[in-house]
Design an enzyme around this catalytic site. Structure first.
Site, PDB file in Angstrom:
ATOM      1  CB  THR A  15      -0.883   0.017   1.271  1.00 18.48           C
ATOM      2  OG1 THR A  15      -1.431  -1.290   1.419  1.00 18.48           O
ATOM      3  CG2 THR A  15      -1.993   1.016   1.155  1.00 18.48           C
ATOM      4  NE  ARG A  47       5.215 -11.759  -0.300  1.00 21.13           N
ATOM      5  CZ  ARG A  47       5.739 -12.030   0.901  1.00 21.13           C
ATOM      6  NH1 ARG A  47       6.138 -13.248   1.188  1.00 21.13           N
ATOM      7  NH2 ARG A  47       5.850 -11.091   1.794  1.00 21.13           N
ATOM      8  CE  LYS A 207       4.081   3.545  14.501  1.00 26.84           C
ATOM      9  NZ  LYS A 207       2.599   3.561  14.454  1.00 26.84           N
TER      10      LYS A 207
END
Lengths: 435, 435
Positions: A15, A47, A207
């Site tokens: 995406t 892939r 994060k």
């Protein structure tokens, strides 16, 4: 060098990568002017070449072998957008060793092996950019490292996982249980296959670990040196309580430094924030990062934390920095992160106010026993409510405490968990102090 | 070059410059590591050498002649922190021509003569950094130009003047009139000598003009091509109205672009924001900037908009970029700002919802006459309230309108101003749509 066309290779075409490809194709003229150089979307490793995808990539630009990109001397910039920590690590190291500039959105691999990656970039005189790895479209890494370069950061906290924020927002707005909202989120495809990463706080932990490194020069391992808990245990009762006090529950990732002792404390947990804190007003899939610096004071940065376009925006910013770097204008290398004199705090050193919810049998003496257990750890209760339970013979006890240590709460909870007058484990929320 | 010590000269040694000097002196080791180079606070040009100041500067580093800095070949970076537009412009141009990198916090001179300054920097192969000119400690220029480089910005808006936000916050919290709060602010020294710059919106106009240039490549002259109005006319009645609808009044600086027509609209005016907009929750001296980009969506950045330390933080970030530039790593030059195909919108093209407050004689027929004047301009009323006036024989009429053009409101207000059934001029607020 000025007329050189910079060639970009993509490893992974999911995406986010498709979003980057789409925008760089569509806005070629504007981006060329802003980058101060031409670029070419040269190759993409996927892939399965035969798979349909949202952007049209000419067949001759596709490969299934990442080394077709890494070993191509004409490729200048490699975007690692495949995810995962094993192959992604090997590919990143190989690309850096081959002299490529690498752009990545992969928080997991940075959190796990960032030290090696930055070291490899440094020793090959290369560069590694990773703006998209934290808080999606919010350019918080650039803000922290460049815009706020003058600062030492005593407190960094925020909402770093959009999925959890979406679930909490819907629970609150629709008065819906965690189970019903997560079921709906799964149906809509908002939850990753490995949903624990989001729901149990690990994604946010990766994060905050990256931000902690950039701020303090120390790598904090989420599974060893961080308190990490997610949103699974949150009930509507907790939200009702928070609302009564003009507060809201958010999954907060934080790193705080005690400037006197040098002790660092990093955590991901649901916390109760006052609505007067702008962070408490950041809802749905939005992220927020609050940075408290010794010079600038507090700044807060809000934006979409995930999604194709928001993340693509951050990757494109990194590509711009990569091109500037390749034009002989390197942006800040990771090597200029300053390792501060610091150590991890012990749980005895970290004090907060807490909210505790317990499921108890509805009989006399229970409250006294619980109160005595809390007092035994030196925990002083501020508020107490007993609430009706949906099951006959049970009750909810809700407490808030005065300031006490994480260690005391931990010991009290362990004791209460074993006690026969408390079902299950007490559920804990931190009462967040925004300033 | 790697071991070179970069020499910094200051022109102007007021509050901000003293803050920069203080922090660069105090944090020398950390900053040297982060900048990747040593630096020296080499010289400072002041108005009176003999004057006492908050930082200790050795006498031999002080001068009263700016050209002692500009003509000193050993000085690499000149911080223009003197303010004003005449001398500051000449000094900036001379410094750039002498090959210095210039760092500035001077929004007025950039807004007025930015085109010439950037052009001079460009043609002398130099650089000019100005992060501190907009929104103080918030690194919004870096965010807009670098972190969000992938985006076109259809809407930029925010709170860009801390003094006005402080006054509005106190009016609302203390239920105090504009006159009493401004008197207090003057006593506390929070208002500049030339208070019109803050209060009437010109300071915010300079800042939004700079952001508009960076986003759209067009210089908008506040006195010609911008609607600029300040906070003088705001009354408690307006705040009460806003509160009833879960809104708050803020002085909003904005630039919007209609992507279909290419029309730009820039304005500074008080507007009514819903409390669901985080910008409405930014109070006291804090600033906020909301950037809506076509790729990232909306991001919001909040922080202190003024003050010694917050502004010093931004100046130091620019010094870091200046040093990177001098190490052969130029940051984005102003020349890579993309001039979009655009033109200024006419007032016929800009539609909003409006709030109008009028002081009228308390007699029959007045409402009908006002309503007919509004209808005559095609303005459709959404809500209407008549409120008690503190003076016998007068009343307040409060209207909100459905979407209508700025031109229609302007014509209606001109008509109503002349009418004998309205005292004074109608007071206008825009009802802000955050998304």
């Amino acid at each position: 060098m000025q007329n050189k066309t910079f060639k970009i290779g993509f490893i992974g075409m999911g995406t986010v990568a498709q979003g980057v490809w789409k925008h760089l194709e569509k806005s070629f003229e504007t981006m060329t002017a802003r980058f101060g150089a031409k670029y070419e979307l040269a190759k993409a490793c996927v892939r399965y070449i035969s798979k349909k995808r949202g952007v049209d990539i000419p067949l001759e630009k596709l490969t299934e072998n990442p080394y077709d990109i890494i070993n191509d001397p004409s490729i200048d910039i490699v975007c690692e957008l495949m995810g995962g920590t094993t192959d992604a690590f090997d590919i990143t190291i190989s690309a850096l060793k081959a002299g490529k500039v690498v752009v990545s959105a992969n928080k997991a691999v940075i959190c796990k092996r960032g030290a090696e990656i930055f070291e490899t970039a440094q020793s090959n005189n290369g560069a590694y950019f990773f703006e998209a790895s934290v808080a999606g479209g919010i350019p918080v890494i650039k803000v922290l490292r460049e815009g706020l370069v003058a600062n030492r950061f005593s407190k960094i906290y925020g909402i770093l996982n959009g999925t959890c924020n979406y679930i909490l927002t819907r629970m609150e707005r629709e008065n819906a249980s965690y189970d019903s909202v997560i079921a709906d989120a799964r149906r809509l495809g908002y939850v990753e296959a490995d949903e624990s990463l989001d729901i149990d706080g690990w994604d946010a932990a990766h994060k905050i670990s990256i931000l902690a490194y950039l701020a303090h020069g120390v790598w904090i391992d989420p599974s060893k040196d961080m308190l990490v808990s997610g949103i699974r245990g949150i009930r509507l009762e907790d939200m009702v309580w928070a609302k009564e006090f003009d507060c809201r529950i958010k999954l907060i990732a934080s790193v705080r430094k005690n400037e006197e002792t040098g002790a660092l404390f990093a955590a991901v947990y649901p916390a109760i924030l006052p609505l007067t804190d702008v962070v408490a007003n950041v809802n749905e899939v939005y992220n927020a990062v609050s940075l408290t610096g010794d010079v600038v004071g507090r700044t807060v940065h809000i934006g979409r934390g995930a999604g194709q376009d928001a993340t693509a925006s951050a990757v494109i910013a990194d590509i711009a920095d990569a091109i500037a770097y390749l034009q002989g204008k390197p942006a800040r290398p990771a090597s200029n992160v300053v390792a501060e004199k610091s150590r991890m705090a012990t749980l005895e050193e970290v004090s907060d106010e807490f909210y505790l919810r317990m499921e108890v049998p509805d009989r006399s003496g229970v409250l006294a026993s619980v109160a005595s257990d809390l007092a035994g750890e030196g925990i002083s209760v501020e508020l107490l409510q007993q609430r009706k339970h949906e099951t006959e013979g049970k009750a909810w006890l809700l407490f808030t405490t005065h300031k006490t240590t994480e260690a005391a709460i931990k010991r009290a909870c362990e004791k209460l968990k074993k006690a026969d007058y408390v079902f299950d484990e007490p559920f804990v929320l931190r009462i967040w102090k925004s300033e």
